[in-house]
Design a protein around this motif. Sequence first.
Motif, PDB file in Angstrom:
ATOM      1  N   THR A  20      32.718  39.042  29.191  1.00 12.01           N
ATOM      2  CA  THR A  20      33.629  40.166  29.037  1.00 12.01           C
ATOM      3  C   THR A  20      33.850  40.881  30.368  1.00 12.01           C
ATOM      4  O   THR A  20      34.967  41.347  30.659  1.00 12.01           O
ATOM      5  CB  THR A  20      33.061  41.151  28.006  1.00 12.01           C
ATOM      6  OG1 THR A  20      32.863  40.466  26.758  1.00 12.01           O
ATOM      7  CG2 THR A  20      33.998  42.318  27.796  1.00 12.01           C
ATOM      8  N   ALA A  21      32.794  40.960  31.190  1.00 15.46           N
ATOM      9  CA  ALA A  21      32.911  41.638  32.485  1.00 15.46           C
ATOM     10  C   ALA A  21      33.955  40.967  33.362  1.00 15.46           C
ATOM     11  O   ALA A  21      34.765  41.631  34.027  1.00 15.46           O
ATOM     12  CB  ALA A  21      31.560  41.656  33.186  1.00 15.46           C
ATOM     13  N   TYR A  22      33.974  39.626  33.375  1.00 15.30           N
ATOM     14  CA  TYR A  22      34.971  38.904  34.166  1.00 15.30           C
ATOM     15  C   TYR A  22      36.372  39.108  33.592  1.00 15.30           C
ATOM     16  O   TYR A  22      37.350  39.221  34.342  1.00 15.30           O
ATOM     17  CB  TYR A  22      34.636  37.418  34.219  1.00 15.30           C
ATOM     18  CG  TYR A  22      33.534  37.074  35.191  1.00 15.30           C
ATOM     19  CD1 TYR A  22      33.742  37.163  36.569  1.00 15.30           C
ATOM     20  CD2 TYR A  22      32.287  36.663  34.742  1.00 15.30           C
ATOM     21  CE1 TYR A  22      32.738  36.853  37.468  1.00 15.30           C
ATOM     22  CE2 TYR A  22      31.274  36.359  35.632  1.00 15.30           C
ATOM     23  CZ  TYR A  22      31.500  36.448  36.995  1.00 15.30           C
ATOM     24  OH  TYR A  22      30.498  36.158  37.884  1.00 15.30           O
ATOM     25  N   ALA A  23      36.470  39.134  32.260  1.00 12.39           N
ATOM     26  CA  ALA A  23      37.776  39.347  31.632  1.00 12.39           C
ATOM     27  C   ALA A  23      38.332  40.718  31.991  1.00 12.39           C
ATOM     28  O   ALA A  23      39.533  40.864  32.289  1.00 12.39           O
ATOM     29  CB  ALA A  23      37.662  39.191  30.117  1.00 12.39           C
ATOM     30  N   VAL A  24      37.471  41.739  31.985  1.00 17.76           N
ATOM     31  CA  VAL A  24      37.903  43.090  32.352  1.00 17.76           C
ATOM     32  C   VAL A  24      38.318  43.137  33.815  1.00 17.76           C
ATOM     33  O   VAL A  24      39.339  43.726  34.182  1.00 17.76           O
ATOM     34  CB  VAL A  24      36.777  44.108  32.066  1.00 17.76           C
ATOM     35  CG1 VAL A  24      37.140  45.479  32.638  1.00 17.76           C
ATOM     36  CG2 VAL A  24      36.520  44.206  30.569  1.00 17.76           C
ATOM     37  N   ARG A  25      37.532  42.494  34.677  1.00 21.02           N
ATOM     38  CA  ARG A  25      37.853  42.481  36.111  1.00 21.02           C
ATOM     39  C   ARG A  25      39.185  41.784  36.357  1.00 21.02           C
ATOM     40  O   ARG A  25      40.035  42.278  37.113  1.00 21.02           O
ATOM     41  CB  ARG A  25      36.740  41.772  36.877  1.00 21.02           C
ATOM     42  CG  ARG A  25      36.938  41.729  38.395  1.00 21.02           C
ATOM     43  CD  ARG A  25      36.092  40.627  39.022  1.00 21.02           C
ATOM     44  NE  ARG A  25      36.530  39.311  38.551  1.00 21.02           N
ATOM     45  CZ  ARG A  25      35.889  38.177  38.860  1.00 21.02           C
ATOM     46  NH1 ARG A  25      34.775  38.212  39.583  1.00 21.02           N
ATOM     47  NH2 ARG A  25      36.351  37.011  38.406  1.00 21.02           N
ATOM     48  N   THR A  50      42.842  43.190  37.766  1.00 22.43           N
ATOM     49  CA  THR A  50      43.583  42.573  38.877  1.00 22.43           C
ATOM     50  C   THR A  50      45.032  42.320  38.488  1.00 22.43           C
ATOM     51  O   THR A  50      45.962  42.594  39.262  1.00 22.43           O
ATOM     52  CB  THR A  50      42.914  41.249  39.290  1.00 22.43           C
ATOM     53  OG1 THR A  50      41.570  41.511  39.699  1.00 22.43           O
ATOM     54  CG2 THR A  50      43.674  40.599  40.440  1.00 22.43           C
ATOM     55  N   MET A  51      45.239  41.792  37.292  1.00 28.02           N
ATOM     56  CA  MET A  51      46.602  41.529  36.828  1.00 28.02           C
ATOM     57  C   MET A  51      47.373  42.823  36.593  1.00 28.02           C
ATOM     58  O   MET A  51      48.588  42.888  36.823  1.00 28.02           O
ATOM     59  CB  MET A  51      46.560  40.694  35.539  1.00 28.02           C
ATOM     60  CG  MET A  51      46.071  39.273  35.760  1.00 28.02           C
ATOM     61  SD  MET A  51      47.152  38.369  36.905  1.00 28.02           S
ATOM     62  CE  MET A  51      46.162  36.905  37.200  1.00 28.02           C
ATOM     63  N   ARG A  78      50.632  28.477  37.233  1.00 26.83           N
ATOM     64  CA  ARG A  78      49.662  28.494  38.326  1.00 26.83           C
ATOM     65  C   ARG A  78      48.422  29.292  37.949  1.00 26.83           C
ATOM     66  O   ARG A  78      47.290  28.872  38.233  1.00 26.83           O
ATOM     67  CB  ARG A  78      50.326  29.099  39.581  1.00 26.83           C
ATOM     68  CG  ARG A  78      49.391  29.309  40.754  1.00 26.83           C
ATOM     69  CD  ARG A  78      48.741  28.028  41.199  1.00 26.83           C
ATOM     70  NE  ARG A  78      47.873  28.228  42.342  1.00 26.83           N
ATOM     71  CZ  ARG A  78      46.927  27.370  42.731  1.00 26.83           C
ATOM     72  NH1 ARG A  78      46.734  26.246  42.041  1.00 26.83           N
ATOM     73  NH2 ARG A  78      46.181  27.641  43.775  1.00 26.83           N
ATOM     74  N   PHE A  79      48.615  30.431  37.293  1.00 27.75           N
ATOM     75  CA  PHE A  79      47.477  31.236  36.868  1.00 27.75           C
ATOM     76  C   PHE A  79      46.563  30.448  35.933  1.00 27.75           C
ATOM     77  O   PHE A  79      45.345  30.607  35.965  1.00 27.75           O
ATOM     78  CB  PHE A  79      47.963  32.508  36.158  1.00 27.75           C
ATOM     79  CG  PHE A  79      48.488  33.565  37.087  1.00 27.75           C
ATOM     80  CD1 PHE A  79      47.966  33.721  38.358  1.00 27.75           C
ATOM     81  CD2 PHE A  79      49.505  34.424  36.679  1.00 27.75           C
ATOM     82  CE1 PHE A  79      48.442  34.699  39.219  1.00 27.75           C
ATOM     83  CE2 PHE A  79      49.989  35.407  37.532  1.00 27.75           C
ATOM     84  CZ  PHE A  79      49.456  35.540  38.804  1.00 27.75           C
ATOM     85  N   ILE A  99      40.312  32.188  36.136  1.00 27.12           N
ATOM     86  CA  ILE A  99      40.427  33.574  35.689  1.00 27.12           C
ATOM     87  C   ILE A  99      40.504  33.582  34.174  1.00 27.12           C
ATOM     88  O   ILE A  99      40.818  32.566  33.540  1.00 27.12           O
ATOM     89  CB  ILE A  99      41.683  34.268  36.257  1.00 27.12           C
ATOM     90  CG1 ILE A  99      42.961  33.543  35.816  1.00 27.12           C
ATOM     91  CG2 ILE A  99      41.611  34.367  37.775  1.00 27.12           C
ATOM     92  CD1 ILE A  99      44.236  34.226  36.235  1.00 27.12           C
ATOM     93  N   ALA A 100      40.187  34.725  33.581  1.00 20.23           N
ATOM     94  CA  ALA A 100      40.296  34.858  32.122  1.00 20.23           C
ATOM     95  C   ALA A 100      41.763  34.739  31.719  1.00 20.23           C
ATOM     96  O   ALA A 100      42.616  35.472  32.230  1.00 20.23           O
ATOM     97  CB  ALA A 100      39.722  36.198  31.683  1.00 20.23           C
ATOM     98  N   ARG A 101      42.054  33.816  30.830  1.00 23.49           N
ATOM     99  CA  ARG A 101      43.444  33.585  30.458  1.00 23.49           C
ATOM    100  C   ARG A 101      44.092  34.818  29.847  1.00 23.49           C
ATOM    101  O   ARG A 101      45.257  35.104  30.079  1.00 23.49           O
ATOM    102  CB  ARG A 101      43.525  32.408  29.484  1.00 23.49           C
ATOM    103  CG  ARG A 101      43.192  31.064  30.121  1.00 23.49           C
ATOM    104  CD  ARG A 101      43.419  29.926  29.151  1.00 23.49           C
ATOM    105  NE  ARG A 101      43.210  28.639  29.783  1.00 23.49           N
ATOM    106  CZ  ARG A 101      43.387  27.469  29.175  1.00 23.49           C
ATOM    107  NH1 ARG A 101      43.779  27.453  27.903  1.00 23.49           N
ATOM    108  NH2 ARG A 101      43.190  26.339  29.814  1.00 23.49           N
TER     109      ARG A 101
END
Length: 273
Positions: free
Chosen positions: A3-8, A12-13, A110-111, A116-118
Amino acid sequence: MSTAYAVRDSATMLRRNLLHIRRYPSLSIMLVAQPIVFLLMFVYVFGGTLGAGLPGQEGVTGAVGRAGTGDRGDYLEFITPGILFMTVTSIALGTAISTATDMTTGIIARFRTMNIARVSVLTGHVLGAVIRTGFAVVIVAAVAFGLGFRSDAGPLDWLGAIGLLVGVSFALTWLTVGMGLAADSVETASNTPLFLVILPFISSGFVPTDAMPTGLRQFAEHQPFTPMIDTLRALVTGASAGTDLWLAIGWCALIALLGFLWSRRLFLRVPTK
């Protein structure tokens, strides 16, 4: 992915979408200008006539009286919630355009190849649109107050009104993200959500539904925007929303859920090459 990576990644997006708004402000200006033009036109061109036809019951014009005793000021009070909803739908339309632009330029594909979290690609668009909607609503509301709009609502009423607008923005944005993903061109994405701009006209946003012909009245009373606008009108005038509040919440939850599931399904089908 945690979840931490998804929030980060979502942050960014979101920053990416906010930078786009700052670098290309013309679309935002156009989308905010449209409801302001409608507000000015309806109040100053049609307001005298339409205001005189408003029923004078409490919760509609904020005063008790006989039908036909309203004026331009009464109509400004009546129409402002509908105009605020038009502001929300206008920004949602812009979200469909920006999503389709990402699709047609290949950046979303590309993303999907990146680590990265989809979900962050979609949430970036949604959160950016909600923030942009907040600024747009403040601007349009300021114009309405400048024209003479006044409210008897208390702090809790205004908090409820803000929450409702955020909920509607969140729901409609997920829906229009799906429209942008499904569109085969930016032009298609700019036309597909137009029904969201038309629906407020066929609701209680501009005239009471009782003034409509039978068939049209039935449609207006049972479409999503009418309980949403009636709830907002009650909140900003300090009246009781009654069952319209729960209908508005239910419609927001349903539209948000369907929009999210549709957008997610379309996004997962985007080819990586």
